[in-house]
Scaffold this motif. Structure first.
Motif, PDB file in Angstrom:
ATOM      1  N   GLU A   1      -8.803   2.992  -9.751  1.00  0.00           N
ATOM      2  CA  GLU A   1      -8.292   4.333  -9.529  1.00  0.00           C
ATOM      3  C   GLU A   1      -7.474   4.581 -10.688  1.00  0.00           C
ATOM      4  OE1 GLU A   1      -7.144   4.880  -6.304  1.00  0.00           O
ATOM      5  OE2 GLU A   1      -8.627   4.878  -5.427  1.00  0.00           O
ATOM      6  N   GLU A   2      -6.243   4.092 -11.510  1.00  0.00           N
ATOM      7  CA  GLU A   2      -5.375   4.636 -12.320  1.00  0.00           C
ATOM      8  C   GLU A   2      -5.469   3.369 -14.100  1.00  0.00           C
ATOM      9  OE1 GLU A   2      -3.396   7.124 -12.462  1.00  0.00           O
ATOM     10  OE2 GLU A   2      -3.457   7.705 -10.022  1.00  0.00           O
ATOM     11  N   PRO A   3      -6.786   4.097 -14.114  1.00  0.00           N
ATOM     12  CA  PRO A   3      -6.762   2.938 -15.553  1.00  0.00           C
ATOM     13  C   PRO A   3      -6.051   2.849 -16.388  1.00  0.00           C
ATOM     14  CG  PRO A   3      -8.830   4.371 -15.106  1.00  0.00           C
ATOM     15  CD  PRO A   3      -7.881   4.648 -14.442  1.00  0.00           C
ATOM     16  N   GLY A   4      -4.972   4.192 -16.507  1.00  0.00           N
ATOM     17  CA  GLY A   4      -4.077   4.091 -17.615  1.00  0.00           C
ATOM     18  C   GLY A   4      -2.767   4.015 -17.047  1.00  0.00           C
ATOM     19  N   ARG A   5      -2.540   3.673 -15.642  1.00  0.00           N
ATOM     20  CA  ARG A   5      -1.445   3.359 -14.852  1.00  0.00           C
ATOM     21  C   ARG A   5      -0.926   2.436 -13.960  1.00  0.00           C
ATOM     22  NH1 ARG A   5       0.045   9.958 -13.164  1.00  0.00           N
ATOM     23  NH2 ARG A   5      -1.350   9.606 -11.922  1.00  0.00           N
ATOM     24  N   VAL A   6      -1.894   1.827 -13.861  1.00  0.00           N
ATOM     25  CA  VAL A   6      -1.856   0.445 -13.095  1.00  0.00           C
ATOM     26  C   VAL A   6      -2.537  -0.457 -13.828  1.00  0.00           C
ATOM     27  CG1 VAL A   6      -2.409  -0.964 -10.402  1.00  0.00           C
ATOM     28  CG2 VAL A   6      -1.804   1.786 -10.880  1.00  0.00           C
TER      29      VAL A   6
ATOM     30  N   ARG B   1       1.046  -1.100  -0.003  1.00  0.00           N
ATOM     31  CA  ARG B   1      -0.380  -0.093  -0.404  1.00  0.00           C
ATOM     32  C   ARG B   1       0.667   1.294  -0.140  1.00  0.00           C
ATOM     33  NH1 ARG B   1      -5.057  -1.591   1.982  1.00  0.00           N
ATOM     34  NH2 ARG B   1      -5.264  -4.007   1.810  1.00  0.00           N
ATOM     35  N   TYR B   2       1.465   1.309  -0.063  1.00  0.00           N
ATOM     36  CA  TYR B   2       3.058   2.569   0.152  1.00  0.00           C
ATOM     37  C   TYR B   2       3.202   3.027  -0.675  1.00  0.00           C
ATOM     38  CZ  TYR B   2       7.160   5.153   0.211  1.00  0.00           C
ATOM     39  OH  TYR B   2       8.149   5.809   0.458  1.00  0.00           O
ATOM     40  N   HIS B   3       3.720   2.169  -2.155  1.00  0.00           N
ATOM     41  CA  HIS B   3       4.243   3.238  -3.185  1.00  0.00           C
ATOM     42  C   HIS B   3       3.767   3.827  -4.539  1.00  0.00           C
ATOM     43  CE1 HIS B   3       7.416  -0.073  -2.803  1.00  0.00           C
ATOM     44  NE2 HIS B   3       5.868  -1.617  -2.643  1.00  0.00           N
ATOM     45  N   LEU B   4       1.728   3.479  -4.188  1.00  0.00           N
ATOM     46  CA  LEU B   4       1.122   4.468  -5.380  1.00  0.00           C
ATOM     47  C   LEU B   4       1.107   5.754  -4.936  1.00  0.00           C
ATOM     48  CD1 LEU B   4      -1.071   4.196  -7.866  1.00  0.00           C
ATOM     49  CD2 LEU B   4      -2.562   4.362  -6.618  1.00  0.00           C
TER      50      LEU B   4
ATOM     51  N   SER C   1      -5.873  -8.273  -2.653  1.00  0.00           N
ATOM     52  CA  SER C   1      -6.290  -9.185  -4.564  1.00  0.00           C
ATOM     53  C   SER C   1      -7.479  -7.147  -4.010  1.00  0.00           C
ATOM     54  CB  SER C   1      -7.069  -9.885  -3.934  1.00  0.00           C
ATOM     55  OG  SER C   1      -5.642 -11.278  -4.088  1.00  0.00           O
ATOM     56  N   ALA C   2      -8.207  -7.635  -2.712  1.00  0.00           N
ATOM     57  CA  ALA C   2      -8.731  -6.355  -3.203  1.00  0.00           C
ATOM     58  C   ALA C   2      -8.375  -4.686  -3.272  1.00  0.00           C
ATOM     59  CB  ALA C   2      -9.411  -6.286  -1.530  1.00  0.00           C
ATOM     60  N   TYR C   3      -7.287  -4.474  -2.727  1.00  0.00           N
ATOM     61  CA  TYR C   3      -6.298  -3.210  -2.777  1.00  0.00           C
ATOM     62  C   TYR C   3      -6.086  -3.024  -3.891  1.00  0.00           C
ATOM     63  CZ  TYR C   3      -2.750  -0.101  -2.605  1.00  0.00           C
ATOM     64  OH  TYR C   3      -2.008   0.772  -2.709  1.00  0.00           O
ATOM     65  N   LEU C   4      -5.875  -4.324  -5.047  1.00  0.00           N
ATOM     66  CA  LEU C   4      -5.556  -4.524  -6.171  1.00  0.00           C
ATOM     67  C   LEU C   4      -6.159  -3.431  -7.266  1.00  0.00           C
ATOM     68  CD1 LEU C   4      -2.693  -7.414  -6.405  1.00  0.00           C
ATOM     69  CD2 LEU C   4      -2.499  -4.636  -6.079  1.00  0.00           C
ATOM     70  N   ASP C   5      -7.683  -4.319  -7.096  1.00  0.00           N
ATOM     71  CA  ASP C   5      -8.636  -4.298  -7.510  1.00  0.00           C
ATOM     72  C   ASP C   5      -8.535  -3.012  -7.319  1.00  0.00           C
ATOM     73  OD1 ASP C   5      -8.740  -6.809  -8.675  1.00  0.00           O
ATOM     74  OD2 ASP C   5      -9.848  -7.278  -7.567  1.00  0.00           O
ATOM     75  N   ARG C   6      -9.314  -1.994  -6.447  1.00  0.00           N
ATOM     76  CA  ARG C   6      -9.122  -1.118  -6.047  1.00  0.00           C
ATOM     77  C   ARG C   6      -8.478   0.276  -7.048  1.00  0.00           C
ATOM     78  NH1 ARG C   6      -7.713   3.322  -2.227  1.00  0.00           N
ATOM     79  NH2 ARG C   6      -6.715   1.762  -1.499  1.00  0.00           N
ATOM     80  N   ILE C   7      -6.881   0.144  -6.629  1.00  0.00           N
ATOM     81  CA  ILE C   7      -6.210   0.745  -7.246  1.00  0.00           C
ATOM     82  C   ILE C   7      -6.289   0.485  -9.158  1.00  0.00           C
ATOM     83  CG2 ILE C   7      -4.525   0.802  -5.595  1.00  0.00           C
ATOM     84  CD1 ILE C   7      -2.576  -0.684  -6.678  1.00  0.00           C
ATOM     85  N   ALA C   8      -6.382  -0.313  -9.571  1.00  0.00           N
ATOM     86  CA  ALA C   8      -6.318  -0.622 -11.023  1.00  0.00           C
ATOM     87  C   ALA C   8      -7.542   0.006 -11.411  1.00  0.00           C
ATOM     88  CB  ALA C   8      -6.671  -2.357 -10.926  1.00  0.00           C
TER      89      ALA C   8
END
Length: 527
Positions: free
Chosen positions: A80-85, A18-21, A71-78
């Protein structure tokens, strides 16, 4: 533009995933984060885990994916950032066939020349470090990769403190950045070997072609924080997946010992039996490492705000100290705490603490009602410091001549080549870094790295004076020749000759004091 494509493979990456984004979002250039999630079957380059007794029980994952909220965290940030994650997964219940398949998965989507940067979930960088590393590649188009040191955590506040031991072997750790072109491919993941097909049918290994070496990246402050064994959950995972029998129990014992170690050090192999070298553990504050991640009283982890990752007292102290020792701040120059606080984006409190520490070290002078200034070099203290250093390093080089192996001598000669390159480039800072590493290597080969640590404590004022001598005509060439003579004596297994040549090398500092003082009169105090 040289965009950066980050690559992470992960299973159960909480809390550090959760740190990197938030760090990436601050970068002033194009970037993309490729996250490959799931279980790697213990085959091919992961087969060593099974050979140690490692296994993948059902409670380690959920249908081949993370079971800790990753898994849930990755789904959320993907989302939020569809062109960058981008997140890459196998179908539910299907494992990846080793880690090479995992790191290969995003390559088809990487259709531009870029920097490919492997960032494991528990490897923390600041935005400033990433930006600086990219600038190094922009400034040096021929460089193909970069190697880094890390602060290797074996507890929330425990770090390893020796080079070329577990966690920081320069022979293969940590290769993390490559200059990628479409068509490059992974040969292996451990160690990471990215290959480029050549016109003659051969494959060029980018990490070995023309990389930035550890000393070069460290000189730019590019040392990341690796929270490899920071949480009990991480260790429990490694105990099962890697076959590290009793790892949790042993880690608990290390944490208890670490709380009582004070300013001392603990042999890591006393706690981790899979470690067989001389790695030692110390407290982060003793190593002057300000963790980017910390647990609170309830055990919940939080992160230093990424924009201020370097804005702690320890970081300010290191930055100011380097500027003073490297003569980027001249003796007598005013220290304006307000300006420093603004540059780091902090209040004046951590700046004041750093200034007081530097005053204790004799690098800053504080005159009440007048001001704070970079201390001038105390000329009377130089001879004693040089004599002490000569004694310590004479002992180290004697033992090195008795104990050096062929590969260690090759390492010294490789360092000489690096020194030669810096001389040819006229890069004084890079030469100083390579010079420092040369003397540290001798102490490590001797088996007494603490001798160099002691020398560093007494030679801080000598380092400032020595910086004034490096631009003298012929000085770098003479130093390099003296270093080569020392290596020849070590290679000949002649302790007496090696010690004599080290003494001649360091005595040159004594004889040059009057000349340096005469040319820079206002930089010194004393007759």
């Amino acid at each position: 533009m040289l965009p950066v494509h980050f690559l992470t493979i992960v299973l159960n990456g909480d809390p550090f995933i959760r740190y990197h984004l938030e760090v990436f979002r601050q970068l002033p250039f194009p970037w993309h984060w490729h996250v490959v999630e799931g279980v790697a079957e213990q085959v091919r380059d992961s087969s060593w885990c099974a050979q140690r007794g490692g296994r993948v029980p059902q409670d380690l994952h959920r249908d081949g994916r993370s079971s800790d909220g990753t898994s849930a965290y990755l789904d959320r940030i993907a989302a939020e950032e569809p062109g960058r994650v981008s997140v890459y997964r196998k179908p539910p219940g299907v494992f990846w066939q080793g880690k090479v398949e995992m790191v290969t998965a995003p390559l088809a989507a990487m259709t531009e020349d870029c920097l490919l940067w492997q960032v494991d979930a528990d490897e923390l960088w600041t935005a400033e470090q990433i930006t600086r590393a990219r600038r190094m590649f922009l400034d040096s188009p021929s460089r193909t990769a970069a190697l880094y040191f890390c602060h290797f955590f074996v507890g929330p506040s425990l770090v390893l403190d020796r080079l070329d031991q577990y966690g920081n072997y320069r022979a293969y750790e940590w290769l993390r950045t490559w200059r990628y072109r479409p068509g490059d491919f992974w040969h292996s993941h451990v160690p990471p070997r990215l290959m480029r097909p050549q016109p003659d049918g051969a494959d060029l290994e980018l990490g070995a072609a023309n990389p930035f070496l550890h000393e070069e990246t460290a000189a730019g402050g590019l040392v990341f924080q690796h929270f490899a064994y920071a949480t009990r959950e991480q260790v429990a995972f490694k105990e099962v997946y890697y076959g590290y029998d009793g790892a949790v129990r042993r880690w608990d014992a290390l944490q208890a010992a670490g709380r009582a170690v004070g300013n001392g050090a603990l042999p890591l192999r006393d706690f981790f039996p899979w470690v067989t070298d001389a790695a030692t553990v110390t407290r982060a504050e003793h190593a002057m490492v300000e963790p980017l991640a910390r647990p609170d009283a309830e055990g919940s982890w939080g992160f230093v705000p990424p924009a201020r990752g370097a804005s702690t007292m320890g970081a300010i102290h290191r930055s100011l100290r380097a500027e003073i020792v490297e003569m980027r701040r001249n003796p007598g120059e005013p220290i304006v705490e307000k300006h420093i606080a603004e540059a780091f984006g902090v209040s004046r409190t951590p700046v004041r603490e750093a200034v007081l520490r530097l005053a204790d070290e004799g690098l800053i002078e504080i005159f009440p009602q007048v001001g704070t200034f970079v201390a001038r070099i105390p000329v009377n203290a130089l001879p004693e410091a040089i004599v002490i250093r000569t004694s310590l390093e004479g002992t180290a080089v004697r033992y090195a001549a008795q104990r050096a192996t062929g590969s260690q001598i090759a390492g010294l000669r490789a360092n000489l080549l690096l020194q030669q390159e810096t001389v040819e480039d006229g890069d004084l800072n890079a030469f100083h870094e390579a010079d420092e590493r040369f003397h540290a290597l001798i102490a490590e080969i001797a088996g007494y790295p603490g001798l160099w640590s002691m020398a560093q404590q007494v030679k801080v004022q000598v380092d400032r004076y020595r910086r004034l001598t490096l631009p003298e005509p012929g000085r770098l060439t003479n130093v390099l020749a003296e270093h080569a003579a020392i290596v020849d004596a070590i290679a000949d297994a002649d302790p007496a000759l090696a010690a004599d040549r080290m003494a001649v090398h360091l005595d040159g500092l004594l004889t040059s004091i009057p000349q340096a003082q005469g040319a820079n009169l206002f930089f010194f105090t004393g007759p």
